[in-house]
Design a protein around this motif. Sequence first.
Motif, PDB file in Angstrom:
ATOM      1  N   CYS A 284      74.946 -29.990  37.176  1.00 14.51           N
ATOM      2  CA  CYS A 284      76.200 -29.231  37.791  1.00 14.51           C
ATOM      3  C   CYS A 284      76.196 -27.854  37.044  1.00 14.51           C
ATOM      4  O   CYS A 284      76.269 -27.726  35.982  1.00 14.51           O
ATOM      5  CB  CYS A 284      77.307 -30.014  37.337  1.00 14.51           C
ATOM      6  SG  CYS A 284      78.978 -29.270  37.984  1.00 14.51           S
ATOM      7  N   LEU A 285      76.358 -26.814  37.676  1.00 12.66           N
ATOM      8  CA  LEU A 285      76.390 -25.487  37.323  1.00 12.66           C
ATOM      9  C   LEU A 285      77.656 -24.644  37.157  1.00 12.66           C
ATOM     10  O   LEU A 285      77.932 -23.952  36.573  1.00 12.66           O
ATOM     11  CB  LEU A 285      75.112 -24.397  37.910  1.00 12.66           C
ATOM     12  CG  LEU A 285      73.788 -24.929  37.762  1.00 12.66           C
ATOM     13  CD1 LEU A 285      73.162 -23.916  38.428  1.00 12.66           C
ATOM     14  CD2 LEU A 285      73.197 -25.035  36.343  1.00 12.66           C
ATOM     15  N   GLY A 286      78.476 -25.314  38.052  1.00 17.44           N
ATOM     16  CA  GLY A 286      79.974 -24.691  38.263  1.00 17.44           C
ATOM     17  C   GLY A 286      81.038 -25.439  39.110  1.00 17.44           C
ATOM     18  O   GLY A 286      80.365 -26.520  39.581  1.00 17.44           O
ATOM     19  N   ALA A 287      81.909 -24.981  39.139  1.00 16.91           N
ATOM     20  CA  ALA A 287      82.826 -25.505  40.030  1.00 16.91           C
ATOM     21  C   ALA A 287      83.848 -24.386  40.539  1.00 16.91           C
ATOM     22  O   ALA A 287      84.129 -23.406  40.050  1.00 16.91           O
ATOM     23  CB  ALA A 287      83.879 -26.493  39.367  1.00 16.91           C
ATOM     24  N   ILE A 288      84.329 -24.527  41.822  1.00 20.38           N
ATOM     25  CA  ILE A 288      85.016 -23.733  42.761  1.00 20.38           C
ATOM     26  C   ILE A 288      86.667 -23.833  41.902  1.00 20.38           C
ATOM     27  O   ILE A 288      87.053 -25.081  42.271  1.00 20.38           O
ATOM     28  CB  ILE A 288      84.852 -23.948  44.097  1.00 20.38           C
ATOM     29  CG1 ILE A 288      83.478 -23.537  44.541  1.00 20.38           C
ATOM     30  CG2 ILE A 288      86.024 -22.838  44.986  1.00 20.38           C
ATOM     31  CD1 ILE A 288      83.219 -23.865  45.863  1.00 20.38           C
ATOM     32  N   ALA A 289      87.198 -22.858  41.547  1.00 16.19           N
ATOM     33  CA  ALA A 289      88.636 -22.879  41.053  1.00 16.19           C
ATOM     34  C   ALA A 289      89.535 -22.612  42.286  1.00 16.19           C
ATOM     35  O   ALA A 289      90.607 -22.774  41.961  1.00 16.19           O
ATOM     36  CB  ALA A 289      88.644 -21.982  39.941  1.00 16.19           C
TER      37      ALA A 289
ATOM     38  N   GLU B 153      75.358 -18.159  30.175  1.00 14.68           N
ATOM     39  CA  GLU B 153      75.621 -16.825  30.516  1.00 14.68           C
ATOM     40  C   GLU B 153      76.346 -16.804  31.900  1.00 14.68           C
ATOM     41  O   GLU B 153      75.568 -17.209  32.818  1.00 14.68           O
ATOM     42  CB  GLU B 153      74.352 -15.804  30.606  1.00 14.68           C
ATOM     43  CG  GLU B 153      73.654 -15.619  29.385  1.00 14.68           C
ATOM     44  CD  GLU B 153      74.719 -14.883  28.273  1.00 14.68           C
ATOM     45  OE1 GLU B 153      75.328 -14.038  28.586  1.00 14.68           O
ATOM     46  OE2 GLU B 153      74.717 -15.175  27.064  1.00 14.68           O
ATOM     47  N   PRO B 154      77.688 -16.836  31.912  1.00 11.10           N
ATOM     48  CA  PRO B 154      78.311 -17.208  33.223  1.00 11.10           C
ATOM     49  C   PRO B 154      77.507 -16.548  34.498  1.00 11.10           C
ATOM     50  O   PRO B 154      77.549 -17.105  35.497  1.00 11.10           O
ATOM     51  CB  PRO B 154      79.916 -16.694  33.023  1.00 11.10           C
ATOM     52  CG  PRO B 154      79.997 -16.882  31.403  1.00 11.10           C
ATOM     53  CD  PRO B 154      78.567 -16.461  30.856  1.00 11.10           C
ATOM     54  N   GLU B 155      77.146 -15.226  34.338  1.00 12.55           N
ATOM     55  CA  GLU B 155      76.806 -14.657  35.405  1.00 12.55           C
ATOM     56  C   GLU B 155      75.429 -15.185  36.107  1.00 12.55           C
ATOM     57  O   GLU B 155      74.981 -15.095  37.432  1.00 12.55           O
ATOM     58  CB  GLU B 155      76.530 -13.271  35.305  1.00 12.55           C
ATOM     59  CG  GLU B 155      77.919 -12.248  34.831  1.00 12.55           C
ATOM     60  CD  GLU B 155      78.069 -12.544  33.517  1.00 12.55           C
ATOM     61  OE1 GLU B 155      77.284 -13.031  32.551  1.00 12.55           O
ATOM     62  OE2 GLU B 155      79.335 -12.213  32.953  1.00 12.55           O
ATOM     63  N   ASP B 156      74.831 -15.932  35.279  1.00 13.95           N
ATOM     64  CA  ASP B 156      73.450 -16.541  35.717  1.00 13.95           C
ATOM     65  C   ASP B 156      73.628 -17.630  36.756  1.00 13.95           C
ATOM     66  O   ASP B 156      72.534 -18.132  37.667  1.00 13.95           O
ATOM     67  CB  ASP B 156      72.750 -17.443  34.762  1.00 13.95           C
ATOM     68  CG  ASP B 156      72.155 -16.359  33.358  1.00 13.95           C
ATOM     69  OD1 ASP B 156      72.162 -15.112  33.818  1.00 13.95           O
ATOM     70  OD2 ASP B 156      71.709 -16.773  32.545  1.00 13.95           O
ATOM     71  N   ILE B 157      74.932 -18.289  36.964  1.00 12.23           N
ATOM     72  CA  ILE B 157      75.024 -18.960  38.109  1.00 12.23           C
ATOM     73  C   ILE B 157      74.521 -18.495  39.485  1.00 12.23           C
ATOM     74  O   ILE B 157      73.981 -19.404  40.184  1.00 12.23           O
ATOM     75  CB  ILE B 157      76.559 -19.377  38.210  1.00 12.23           C
ATOM     76  CG1 ILE B 157      76.784 -20.607  39.123  1.00 12.23           C
ATOM     77  CG2 ILE B 157      77.342 -18.289  38.604  1.00 12.23           C
ATOM     78  CD1 ILE B 157      78.015 -21.291  38.947  1.00 12.23           C
ATOM     79  N   ALA B 158      74.596 -17.176  39.774  1.00 11.66           N
ATOM     80  CA  ALA B 158      74.170 -16.846  41.017  1.00 11.66           C
ATOM     81  C   ALA B 158      72.729 -16.609  40.981  1.00 11.66           C
ATOM     82  O   ALA B 158      72.066 -16.233  41.961  1.00 11.66           O
ATOM     83  CB  ALA B 158      74.783 -15.421  41.193  1.00 11.66           C
TER      84      ALA B 158
ATOM     85  N   LEU C 250      78.093 -12.598  43.358  1.00 13.37           N
ATOM     86  CA  LEU C 250      79.249 -12.044  42.526  1.00 13.37           C
ATOM     87  C   LEU C 250      79.883 -11.014  42.718  1.00 13.37           C
ATOM     88  O   LEU C 250      79.049  -9.960  42.781  1.00 13.37           O
ATOM     89  CB  LEU C 250      78.877 -12.249  40.910  1.00 13.37           C
ATOM     90  CG  LEU C 250      78.199 -13.674  40.406  1.00 13.37           C
ATOM     91  CD1 LEU C 250      77.617 -13.586  39.171  1.00 13.37           C
ATOM     92  CD2 LEU C 250      79.222 -14.833  40.619  1.00 13.37           C
ATOM     93  N   THR C 251      81.238 -10.879  42.660  1.00 12.59           N
ATOM     94  CA  THR C 251      82.003  -9.751  43.022  1.00 12.59           C
ATOM     95  C   THR C 251      82.763  -9.029  41.836  1.00 12.59           C
ATOM     96  O   THR C 251      83.262  -7.985  41.899  1.00 12.59           O
ATOM     97  CB  THR C 251      82.728  -9.746  44.336  1.00 12.59           C
ATOM     98  OG1 THR C 251      83.794 -10.821  43.975  1.00 12.59           O
ATOM     99  CG2 THR C 251      81.801 -10.134  45.589  1.00 12.59           C
ATOM    100  N   GLY C 252      83.117  -9.825  41.018  1.00  9.27           N
ATOM    101  CA  GLY C 252      83.946  -9.352  39.790  1.00  9.27           C
ATOM    102  C   GLY C 252      84.157 -10.487  38.814  1.00  9.27           C
ATOM    103  O   GLY C 252      83.679 -11.750  38.970  1.00  9.27           O
ATOM    104  N   GLN C 253      85.261 -10.508  38.098  1.00  7.60           N
ATOM    105  CA  GLN C 253      85.770 -11.478  37.275  1.00  7.60           C
ATOM    106  C   GLN C 253      87.199 -11.384  37.125  1.00  7.60           C
ATOM    107  O   GLN C 253      87.788 -10.186  37.341  1.00  7.60           O
ATOM    108  CB  GLN C 253      85.368 -10.999  35.653  1.00  7.60           C
ATOM    109  CG  GLN C 253      83.895 -11.324  35.317  1.00  7.60           C
ATOM    110  CD  GLN C 253      83.680 -11.220  34.209  1.00  7.60           C
ATOM    111  OE1 GLN C 253      83.964 -10.581  33.159  1.00  7.60           O
ATOM    112  NE2 GLN C 253      82.691 -12.406  33.531  1.00  7.60           N
TER     113      GLN C 253
END
Length: 170
Positions: free
Chosen positions: A8-13, A30-35, A53-56
């Motif tokens: 599991c690399l992430g979750a949709i919030a 590194e959070p951006e690595d998810i993509a 990714l489009t931003g934070q």
Amino acid sequence: MSDAQRICLGAIAGAFGVKGELRLKSFTSEPEDIAAYGPLESEDGALSFEITLTGQSGKGALIARLSGVNTKEQADALRGVRLYADRGRLPALPDDEFYHADLIGLEVFDTGGAPLGRVKAVLNHGAGDLLEIHAPGMTASVLMPFTREAVPTVDLTSGRIVADPPEGLF
């Protein structure tokens, strides 16, 4: 595919805005690595998404577009969906780093060899990783810091952890 072959690399919030963008919580170091790992799938494998990714957001979440998600309603419907990648697409880790999935289910023993329980989950609420340990005979799980001091040995080959928990934890 078994859970051991997927991580599991992430979750949709939830949705972000009205054009299908969403907030994405990344579990990668590194959070951006998810993509960077190619398409990610839902836990049941029924859904697959390319991530752009489009931003934070100000809350530390990433803002992203997922392939096939074009409206706020579609993004809202995906809230809580966890995103997985095949283990083979992920980098090999150094000996002192572990994927959370590898720790779940390991037996935990104290430094004298007495059994303490089994790892039920690995949690992180912002101050570092915690091992949630289900101890036999206890009604509630025990949360133990996952630090070198508290967990000097993780032996994935033997399926065990040797722990030196803080005084009074168990």
